[in-house]
Design an enzyme around this catalytic site. Structure first.
Site, PDB file in Angstrom:
ATOM      1  N   LYS A   1     -15.835   6.326   3.982  1.00 17.93           N
ATOM      2  CA  LYS A   1     -16.269   5.837   2.661  1.00 17.93           C
ATOM      3  C   LYS A   1     -15.310   6.221   1.537  1.00 17.93           C
ATOM      4  CE  LYS A   1     -19.855   9.441   1.961  1.00 17.93           C
ATOM      5  NZ  LYS A   1     -19.763  10.007   3.332  1.00 17.93           N
TER       6      LYS A   1
ATOM      7  N   CYS B   1      -9.043   8.773  30.495  1.00 20.67           N
ATOM      8  CA  CYS B   1     -10.335   9.093  31.105  1.00 20.67           C
ATOM      9  C   CYS B   1     -10.087   9.709  32.480  1.00 20.67           C
ATOM     10  CB  CYS B   1     -11.162   7.815  31.221  1.00 20.67           C
ATOM     11  SG  CYS B   1     -12.729   8.067  32.070  1.00 20.67           S
TER      12      CYS B   1
ATOM     13  N   GLU C   1      -1.768  -2.259   9.506  1.00 22.88           N
ATOM     14  CA  GLU C   1      -2.614  -1.447   8.623  1.00 22.88           C
ATOM     15  C   GLU C   1      -1.731  -0.542   7.780  1.00 22.88           C
ATOM     16  OE1 GLU C   1      -5.518   1.023  10.560  1.00 22.88           O
ATOM     17  OE2 GLU C   1      -6.099  -0.542  11.964  1.00 22.88           O
TER      18      GLU C   1
ATOM     19  N   ASN D   1      -8.356  -2.102  19.402  1.00 19.32           N
ATOM     20  CA  ASN D   1      -7.804  -1.393  18.251  1.00 19.32           C
ATOM     21  C   ASN D   1      -7.158  -0.091  18.712  1.00 19.32           C
ATOM     22  OD1 ASN D   1      -7.678  -1.355  15.219  1.00 19.32           O
ATOM     23  ND2 ASN D   1      -8.558   0.671  15.583  1.00 19.32           N
ATOM     24  N   GLU D   2      -5.929   0.088  18.355  1.00 15.39           N
ATOM     25  CA  GLU D   2      -5.232   1.353  18.604  1.00 15.39           C
ATOM     26  C   GLU D   2      -5.577   1.961  19.964  1.00 15.39           C
ATOM     27  OE1 GLU D   2      -5.872   3.878  15.156  1.00 15.39           O
ATOM     28  OE2 GLU D   2      -4.190   2.911  14.140  1.00 15.39           O
TER      29      GLU D   2
ATOM     30  N   TRP E   1      -7.778  11.161   6.083  1.00 18.68           N
ATOM     31  CA  TRP E   1      -7.631  12.074   7.234  1.00 18.68           C
ATOM     32  C   TRP E   1      -6.365  12.910   7.195  1.00 18.68           C
ATOM     33  CZ3 TRP E   1      -3.253  10.457   9.697  1.00 18.68           C
ATOM     34  CH2 TRP E   1      -2.903   9.095   9.550  1.00 18.68           C
TER      35      TRP E   1
HETATM   36  C1  GAL Z   1      -6.556   3.533  11.871  1.00 20.43           C
HETATM   37  C2  GAL Z   1      -7.686   2.725  12.469  1.00 20.43           C
HETATM   38  C3  GAL Z   1      -8.562   2.110  11.388  1.00 20.43           C
HETATM   39  C4  GAL Z   1      -8.908   3.125  10.348  1.00 20.43           C
HETATM   40  C5  GAL Z   1      -7.648   3.744   9.813  1.00 20.43           C
HETATM   41  C6  GAL Z   1      -7.856   4.759   8.736  1.00 20.43           C
HETATM   42  O1  GAL Z   1      -6.000   4.406  12.777  1.00 20.43           O
HETATM   43  O2  GAL Z   1      -7.180   1.696  13.287  1.00 20.43           O
HETATM   44  O3  GAL Z   1      -9.722   1.577  11.988  1.00 20.43           O
HETATM   45  O4  GAL Z   1      -9.747   4.105  10.872  1.00 20.43           O
HETATM   46  O5  GAL Z   1      -6.956   4.364  10.842  1.00 20.43           O
HETATM   47  O6  GAL Z   1      -6.640   5.259   8.254  1.00 20.43           O
END
Ligand code: GAL
Length: 691
Positions: A372, A164, A323, A158-159, A331
């Site tokens: 959530k 590192c 997505e 994922n993304e 966020w």
């Molecule tokens: C993406 C991530 C998801 C979820 C989403 C929330 O960057 O792949 O798992 O956290 O953001 O906006």
């Protein structure tokens, strides 16, 4: 020109994918909820779910102890409703037992601080243990689900992102450097301008990755590190897919790419032009901050279009929206709900630019932890009656009418060149305006004129074929290799039109400046040379006169020494007043243009309109509309699919001359009509001529 309109390969589905990240592993003790999911999925007109993305702890609760039964059931339930699964490999997050037993999987940051277990997307890309563990679980997943009729695609990790700096990574970096520089430390010292501040290395073991507590001023090192991080991420990915390719060679592979917010520009930390070569399908996660208070809806839509066109052009084929949020994220600084209508509009914009899906994060809102309150299709009320759910269902119903659009591409005669490496090097350059380099934003500014005029654009990278374009726009290409210069030269010599700007062609692929002035081939192609770059304070004012108009200039002005080029525009003020600011030059069969300063949008509209006229660049269909309405087209061999989208808060008058069929209502549409605020119409036009 006929091109790009064969149906291309995205997924094996002949329908638009609609669904998203589904995390049933958070609800395993709630069979009632899992049963509701399947009912609600059908009510939402969804058909495809990405499963298992962060499910490692549910799949392997103890080392070597596996639990797949719950996933079997999920697969069967989704299959039972004729849905499809995009199966994820779980490497984006790992169980606590693994970090505890094998601390080498934990990442070390640039300051050489080893991270604790927690969060996600934070493993070491080099760790043999992590590579072995991911391969093992991936093999088990491929063995178990590889032949499941619901399996549509692989979603690897994922993304991917981050870096590192552990000892294993240092070692891998040094090996990567040895290979790159043919084991020749002198070649490395030369490329990195070693003698500067006594930074000559006498042994490979002295080399360390860039660090805030160590070396971070050697630009060649910084650039090679960024390249290594991309290569090491791809190497980790390649390791993940070994069993998948072996056991399921016919199932396409993707990983979800990102964008950088807040300004919405392409993701900068990895060179996606390299990564794209390893994927069957590009997919990305789009989270524009709609309805924000710093830009118009149309400006934001234009930026989304730019990223879409870049990610689509990476493979010159449709991509997937993997997505998006049906309402708000959790966020952004302010997490505003999408206004009524915006969800359909924003989703259709993705399809208009080449997506064969509308997918969400996530299907059902989590009950606890940090996501959530992140928007989801199913809210904590578990209802199909709320506004968000209904708007999702409307997207689903609309997508069901668009199956013929699947696999179709977009035609473009214009390309803008985007380069990750040049962006890294420019951001690293200590010079110019530290706050005003804004390479991706500058490209978006050039893209804007074409977006406003409904002229399709490919956003391509330096290794792609230039020859099919009539116009190639290459703003701020600070780092350019001799090889790229040669390819640009061939493009122009063969009749192409090339636009370049200030801060272009200054350094080579090692981030070493070209000596003796601008590269001689560029001088020859452009009939001039830039001799000084002046950087302006925000309060400084200057203007360029062009076609008897005066246009405002900000941030950068290049002093130009003319040879054979023609002056098209001149600076109005300062010590370079009345000297060339915009030039053109005919070179062999083509023509070049140099724009010396950062000019306002109005200039670009005027400047590019002339090129549009000369090159007879036209929208695929003629739709009259005001600013803020966007018309985008996807082409099948016999049909054009036309998306007319109102990205303004007002009603908009539209005039179409053709007779078009509305794909959603099946009504015939011609002449004048009105688009409501945020309304989108999707129209079909049979094509009886070639472009
Ligand atoms: C993406 C991530 C998801 C979820 C989403 C929330 O960057 O792949 O798992 O956290 O953001 O906006």
């Amino acid at each position: 020109m006929m091109k790009n309109h064969e149906k291309t390969y995205t997924t094996k589905a002949n329908f638009m994918l609609h669904g998203g990240d589904y995390n049933p592993d958070q609800w395993l003790d709630r069979p009632d909820i899992l049963a509701d999911d399947i009912k609600l999925m059908q009510l939402a007109h969804t058909n495809t779910f990405s499963v298992g993305i962060f499910a490692w702890a549910a799949l392997e609760p103890e080392e070597g102890v596996y639990n797949f039964e719950w996933l079997d059931e999920i697969f069967n339930n989704i299959h039972g409703m004729d849905g499809r699964v995009i199966l994820a490999t779980p490497s984006g997050a790992r169980p606590a037992w693994m970090s505890q037993k094998y601390p080498e999987v934990l990442r070390v940051n640039g300051a050489r601080v080893k991270q604790l277990h927690g969060g996600r997307h934070n493993h070491c890309f080099t760790s043999e243990v992590y590579r072995e563990k991911t391969q093992k679980i991936n093999r088990l997943l491929a063995e178990r689900y590889g032949n499941h009729p619901a399996l549509l695609m692989w979603h690897i990790s994922n993304e991917y992102g981050g870096e590192c700096h552990c000892e294993k990574c240092q070692h891998a970096f040094r090996s990567w450097l040895k290979e790159k520089y043919d084991n020749d430390l002198k070649a490395l010292n030369d490329a990195w301008w070693g003698p500067f501040w006594s930074h000559t290395f006498t042994d490979w073991s002295q080399i360390e990755s860039p660090s805030p507590i160590g070396e971070n001023m050697v630009h060649g090192l910084n650039l090679d590190w960024r390249r290594f991080v991309t290569d090491q991420t791809i190497s980790f990915f390649e390791n993940e897919i070994v069993p998948i390719k072996e056991l399921t060679p016919d199932i396409p592979i993707t990983t979800n790419f990102m964008a950088d917010t807040h300004e919405l520009i392409p993701f900068q930390a990895l060179d996606y032009s390299k990564f794209a070569k390893h994927l069957d399908v590009i997919s990305w996660d789009a989270y524009p901050a709609w309805h924000n208070d710093w830009e118009s809806t149309a400006d934001l839509a234009m930026k989304v279009g730019f990223i879409d066109d870049l990610y689509r052009s990476l493979k010159q084929q449709p991509f997937l929206l993997m997505e998006s949020t049906p309402s708000a994220v959790n966020w952004h600084t302010v997490n505003k709900a999408k206004r009524p209508g915006m969800h359909l509009l924003a989703s259709m914009q993705m399809v208009a630019h080449g997506s064969d899906s509308v997918m969400y994060f996530q299907w059902r809102k989590s009950r606890g932890s940090s996501e959530k309150f992140h928007g989801a299709v199913v809210d904590h009320d578990n209802s199909s009656e709320n506004r968000v759910f209904k708007e999702v269902a409307l997207v689903g119903q609309t997508l069901e009418k668009l199956s013929d659009v699947v696999g179709t591409n977009r035609p473009a005669d214009v390309a803008i060149l985007y380069d990750w490496e040049s962006n890294w090097a420019l951001n690293d350059a200590q010079g110019f305006g530290l706050e005003t380099k804004r390479y991706p934003q500058t490209l978006q500014q050039h893209y804007k004129t074409f977006w406003e005029k409904d002229i399709p654009v490919d956003v391509i990278t330096k290794e792609q074929d230039f020859s099919s374009y009539k116009l190639l726009i290459v703003p701020m290409l600070y780092l350019v290799s001799e090889e790229t210069i040669a390819r640009l030269k061939t493009f122009v010599a063969n009749g192409g039109r090339l636009v370049m700007t200030y801060i272009s062609g200054l350094v080579n692929e090692h981030d070493l400046t070209y000596l003796g002035g601008w590269h001689k081939d560029l001088q020859e192609m452009f009939g001039m040379k830039p001799v000084e770059t002046d950087t302006l304070y925000p309060s400084d004012k200057n203007y360029v006169s062009y076609r008897n108009q005066s246009y405002e200039l900000k941030d950068y002005a290049t002093v130009i020494e003319l040879a054979a080029a023609k002056t098209e525009g001149q600076y109005e003020q300062d010590f370079y007043a009345n000297t060339p600011a915009v030039t053109s030059h005919e070179y062999e069969k083509g023509k070049t243009y140099y724009i010396g300063g950062r000019l306002e949008d109005a200039f670009h509209r005027e400047f590019y309109q002339e090129l549009i006229n000369e090159l007879a660049l036209q929208p695929v269909v003629s739709v009259k509309h005001e600013m803020g309405v966007s018309v985008q087209v996807r082409q099948a061999p016999e049909q054009d699919y036309i998306f007319i989208m109102n990205f303004t808060e007002e009603k908009q008058p539209i005039v179409i001359e053709d007779h078009l069929k509305d794909l959603v209502t099946s009504a015939e549409l011609t002449g004048e009509f009105t688009l409501e605020k945020y309304e989108v119409r999707i129209l079909e036009k049979a094509r009886n001529h070639t472009r």
